[in-house]
Write a protein that holds these residues in place. Sequence first.
Motif, PDB file in Angstrom:
ATOM      1  N   ILE A  39       0.847  -1.194   0.000  1.00  0.00           N
ATOM      2  CA  ILE A  39       0.000   0.000   0.000  1.00  0.00           C
ATOM      3  C   ILE A  39       0.879   1.239   0.000  1.00  0.00           C
ATOM      4  O   ILE A  39       1.757   1.400   0.854  1.00  0.00           O
ATOM      5  N   ASP A  56       0.504   5.151   0.478  1.00  0.00           N
ATOM      6  CA  ASP A  56      -0.461   6.162   0.929  1.00  0.00           C
ATOM      7  C   ASP A  56      -0.012   7.547   0.516  1.00  0.00           C
ATOM      8  O   ASP A  56       1.130   7.952   0.743  1.00  0.00           O
ATOM      9  N   VAL A  69      -4.194   5.434   7.408  1.00  0.00           N
ATOM     10  CA  VAL A  69      -2.972   4.718   7.784  1.00  0.00           C
ATOM     11  C   VAL A  69      -3.153   4.005   9.119  1.00  0.00           C
ATOM     12  O   VAL A  69      -2.706   2.856   9.287  1.00  0.00           O
ATOM     13  N   ILE A  84       3.331  -0.971   4.012  1.00  0.00           N
ATOM     14  CA  ILE A  84       2.796   0.354   3.730  1.00  0.00           C
ATOM     15  C   ILE A  84       3.927   1.366   3.571  1.00  0.00           C
ATOM     16  O   ILE A  84       4.876   1.385   4.349  1.00  0.00           O
ATOM     17  N   GLU A  93       4.442   5.369   3.372  1.00  0.00           N
ATOM     18  CA  GLU A  93       3.762   6.626   3.695  1.00  0.00           C
ATOM     19  C   GLU A  93       4.507   7.786   3.048  1.00  0.00           C
ATOM     20  O   GLU A  93       5.634   8.096   3.412  1.00  0.00           O
ATOM     21  N   SER A 120       3.667   1.838  -5.344  1.00  0.00           N
ATOM     22  CA  SER A 120       3.267   0.526  -4.837  1.00  0.00           C
ATOM     23  C   SER A 120       3.794  -0.590  -5.731  1.00  0.00           C
ATOM     24  O   SER A 120       4.344  -1.595  -5.252  1.00  0.00           O
TER      25      SER A 120
END
Length: 235
Positions: free
Chosen positions: A34, A36, A44, A57, A59, A73
Amino acid sequence: MVSVCMATKNGGMFIREQLDSILPQLGEEDEIVISDDFSSDDTVDIIKSFKDHRIRILESQVARGISSNFEASLTLSAGDYIFLADQDDVWLPGKVNKMLEALSHYDLVMSDCRLVDDSLQVTKSSFYNLNNSGSGLLKNLFKNSYMGCCMAFTKRLKDRALPFPYDIPIHDFWIGLIGEVYYKVHFMKDTLVLHRRHDTNASTSGEISDQSWQEKFGNRLNLVKNLFIHKFYAG
């Protein structure tokens, strides 16, 4: 190994339901990657609350936009087979296994989806029927059939499609055309996604475009230009 690649931005309203529909379909060695896009809501925090080792993830501290977010991603993904996922949809049971079976014969596969509202009430029963979807390079240059949330493809197609040209209209259109030019593609009959349309969607996939003909022409000209450049340099 399967990599599910997702781009999120302020998706806290529906992200839990989407992850709940995806995770049971994955094996222990699979992953959800993921990226973000600097969310300002609880997206999140919700993702991290799953505490699932299969979720990775990234960020971002700056806003990237949807195609660059998906590119981040995809770049991090390690799987042999890649599935794109929107943050606010629901995957129907069997999606991963059915599409993996098709990927044993093709490099890019598409499923159909139902368009639904916020509460998952069906508004259109078939994206294929609504869009007259199907394979073919010229057909798709004229009217795009490729919607990321219904798409899965092999690592070799991913590697050929990346990096995304800066001036393409949207990532899934580009991936679809790379599949058309270089590989075998297949449109499955199965409906495997509930594609949620609501006021805060990041893209307009599944809706009638409000672009002018000049914008549409310019977008397709950029796609054709980049396909020629890609073919010349990549071979």
